[in-house]
Design a protein around this motif. Structure first.
Motif, short mmCIF file in Angstrom:
data_model
loop_
_atom_site.label_atom_id
_atom_site.label_comp_id
_atom_site.label_asym_id
_atom_site.label_seq_id
_atom_site.Cartn_x
_atom_site.Cartn_y
_atom_site.Cartn_z
N GLY A 11 0.75 -1.18 0.01
CA GLY A 11 -0.03 -0.07 -0.01
C GLY A 11 0.76 1.21 -0.11
N ARG A 12 1.94 1.44 0.59
CA ARG A 12 2.67 2.36 0.93
C ARG A 12 3.43 2.86 -0.71
N GLU A 13 3.56 1.61 -1.48
CA GLU A 13 3.95 2.00 -2.64
C GLU A 13 2.77 2.75 -3.78
N TYR A 14 1.71 2.43 -3.52
CA TYR A 14 0.48 2.85 -4.18
C TYR A 14 0.41 4.55 -3.75
N ASP A 15 0.76 4.59 -2.32
CA ASP A 15 0.64 5.88 -1.94
C ASP A 15 1.45 6.79 -2.57
N ALA A 16 2.47 6.71 -2.71
CA ALA A 16 3.68 7.46 -2.93
C ALA A 16 3.41 7.63 -4.49
N LEU A 17 3.18 6.63 -5.23
CA LEU A 17 2.89 6.85 -6.64
C LEU A 17 2.03 7.83 -6.92
N PHE A 18 0.62 7.61 -6.15
CA PHE A 18 -0.34 8.62 -6.39
C PHE A 18 -0.13 9.88 -6.01
N ALA A 19 0.88 10.00 -5.00
CA ALA A 19 1.26 11.50 -4.75
C ALA A 19 1.97 11.96 -5.80
N VAL A 20 2.96 11.51 -6.33
CA VAL A 20 3.61 11.89 -7.37
C VAL A 20 2.62 12.32 -8.54
N LEU A 21 1.79 11.67 -9.00
CA LEU A 21 1.12 11.86 -10.06
C LEU A 21 0.26 12.96 -9.66
N ASP A 22 -0.22 13.29 -8.48
CA ASP A 22 -1.05 14.45 -8.20
C ASP A 22 -0.02 15.46 -8.22
N ASP A 23 1.00 15.39 -7.57
CA ASP A 23 2.02 16.66 -7.74
C ASP A 23 2.25 17.21 -9.00
N CYS A 24 2.54 16.18 -10.12
CA CYS A 24 3.01 16.56 -11.32
C CYS A 24 1.63 16.99 -12.35
N ALA A 25 0.43 16.52 -11.92
CA ALA A 25 -0.53 17.10 -12.52
C ALA A 25 -0.81 18.54 -12.63
N GLN A 26 -0.24 19.32 -11.89
CA GLN A 26 -0.38 20.69 -11.66
C GLN A 26 0.58 21.34 -12.83
N ALA A 27 1.31 20.47 -13.51
CA ALA A 27 2.12 21.04 -14.46
C ALA A 27 1.29 21.44 -15.80
N THR A 28 1.70 22.80 -16.41
CA THR A 28 0.89 22.76 -17.53
C THR A 28 2.04 23.19 -18.87
N THR A 29 3.29 22.83 -18.49
CA THR A 29 4.35 22.78 -19.63
C THR A 29 5.21 21.75 -19.41
N ALA A 31 8.47 22.03 -18.97
CA ALA A 31 9.52 22.74 -18.24
C ALA A 31 8.96 22.63 -16.74
N GLU A 32 7.65 22.77 -16.46
CA GLU A 32 7.30 22.85 -15.16
C GLU A 32 7.02 21.51 -14.60
N PHE A 33 6.71 20.42 -15.69
CA PHE A 33 6.63 18.83 -15.31
C PHE A 33 8.03 18.50 -14.83
N LYS A 34 9.04 18.75 -15.41
CA LYS A 34 10.39 18.53 -15.01
C LYS A 34 10.61 18.90 -13.61
N ASP A 35 10.55 20.05 -13.10
CA ASP A 35 10.63 20.74 -11.96
C ASP A 35 9.57 20.16 -10.99
N LEU A 36 8.36 19.86 -11.39
CA LEU A 36 7.64 19.33 -10.09
C LEU A 36 7.81 17.69 -9.95
N LEU A 37 8.33 16.95 -11.11
CA LEU A 37 8.64 15.54 -10.86
C LEU A 37 9.92 15.46 -10.01
N MET A 38 11.04 16.15 -10.21
CA MET A 38 12.29 16.32 -9.38
C MET A 38 11.82 16.58 -7.93
#
Length: 255
Positions: A11-29, A31-38
Motif C-alpha cells: 500500500g505504501r508504494e501506491y500511496d507514493a505513486l499517487f502522490a507523485v501523479l497528483d503533484d505532477c498533474a499541476q504542470a502546464t508545460t 518545463a514545469e513538469f520536469k521541476d515538479l517531478l524532481m
C-alpha cells in the motif's frame, strides 16, 4: 491521473505513486513538469539526487545539453555532459531492451555491459561516491524520450517492489507528459511503420545492424531490409545523413 493495473504492490508504494501523479498533474508545460517531478521524487520517495534528460531518440536523451538535476548530481553534471554520457550504462542496448519491458531498472540488473559502461561506473559514478543508480524511461510527445535518473550515495539500492512501482509511475507519467504543450513532433516517422521507426532510432544512435538484430531479437537480414526501407522513406542517402535528420528534430528550446 490514476494507474489502472492489477500488479500487487504494498500500500505504501501506491500511496507514493499517487502522490507523485497528483503533484505532477499541476504542470502546464514540459518545463514545469520536469521541476515538479524532481521535487516530488525528493519528497515522496526521498530521492535527493536526480536527473531529467530529454532527446529525440532513446540514446539521444543522454546527450541533453540542458538536463534538470538535483542534489549531488548538480555539481558533476558538466563533467557528465562533457563526455561521460556516451558511456552511460543506461544508454546501452541491454538497458534499451530492459526498459522496453519494465520502464524502470536499476544498474545492478544489467548484465554483460560493454567495457566502456563498466568504466563509467568505476571512474565516474563510484568516484563521486554514487553507489546505486536507477532510471525511469518516459515517452514524451512526438515519440521523444525522457530519462529520469535516481542516484544513491549510501549503497542502499532500490527494493524490487519500489522498482516495480516506479515502472508503473513511468507509464502514467508518460501518458500525462504527452499532453503537455511546447513539444515538437519529429516528422521523420510519418512514413515509417512502428518497427521501422524503432530501428530508425537505433540507427540514429549509431548502432550497427548486428547490434540492432541482437537488441530486438530479429534476424540480420530483416534488419537490413528495414534499414533500407527507412533510408528510402526518409530520402536519406546513408546512415549518417539519416542520423543528422533525426537528431536535428529535437524538442523545442527549454525555458
Amino acid at each position: 491521473m490514476r494507474p489502472s493495473t492489477t500488479t500487487a504492490l504494498p500500500g505504501r508504494e501506491y500511496d507514493a505513486l499517487f502522490a507523485v501523479l497528483d503533484d505532477c498533474a499541476q504542470a502546464t508545460t514540459l518545463a514545469e513538469f520536469k521541476d515538479l517531478l524532481m521535487a516530488s521524487l525528493h519528497e515522496r520517495y526521498r530521492f535527493p539526487n536526480t536527473t531529467f534528460l530529454t532527446g529525440a531518440t532513446f540514446r539521444g536523451a543522454f546527450r541533453d545539453p540542458h538536463p534538470v538535476t538535483t542534489g549531488r548530481i548538480t555539481p558533476i553534471i558538466d563533467e557528465y555532459t562533457s563526455g561521460w554520457y556516451a558511456d552511460d550504462m543506461f544508454a546501452t542496448p541491454q538497458s534499451y531492451a530492459a526498459l522496453a519491458r519494465t520502464r524502470a531498472i536499476c544498474h545492478t540488473s544489467l548484465r554483460g555491459l560493454p567495457s566502456e559502461a563498466v568504466t563509467y561506473l568505476d571512474r565516474f559514478l563510484y568516484r563521486h561516491r554514487l553507489r546505486s543508480a536507477s532510471v525511469l524511461h518516459l515517452e514524451l510527445a512526438g515519440h521523444s524520450h525522457a530519462m529520469v535518473g535516481v542516484f544513491d550515495d549510501e549503497d542502499k539500492g532500490i527494493a524490487p517492489e519500489r522498482l516495480a512501482s516506479l515502472g508503473l509511475l513511468a507509464r502514467q507519467l508518460s501518458t500525462f507528459a504527452q499532453t503537455l504543450p511546447g513539444q515538437v513532433a519529429p516528422s521523420w516517422r510519418a512514413k515509417l511503420t512502428p518497427r521501422q521507426a524503432q530501428i530508425g532510432e537505433l540507427v540514429a544512435d549509431g548502432h550497427t545492424n548486428d547490434e540492432i538484430a541482437a537488441t530486438l531479437t530479429i534476424g540480420l537480414d530483416t534488419v537490413k531490409k528495414h534499414v533500407s526501407a527507412v533510408l528510402a522513406a526518409t530520402k536519406s542517402r546513408n546512415r549518417v545523413e539519416f542520423a543528422k535528420l533525426v537528431l536535428t528534430e529535437r524538442l523545442t528550446p527549454r525555458t
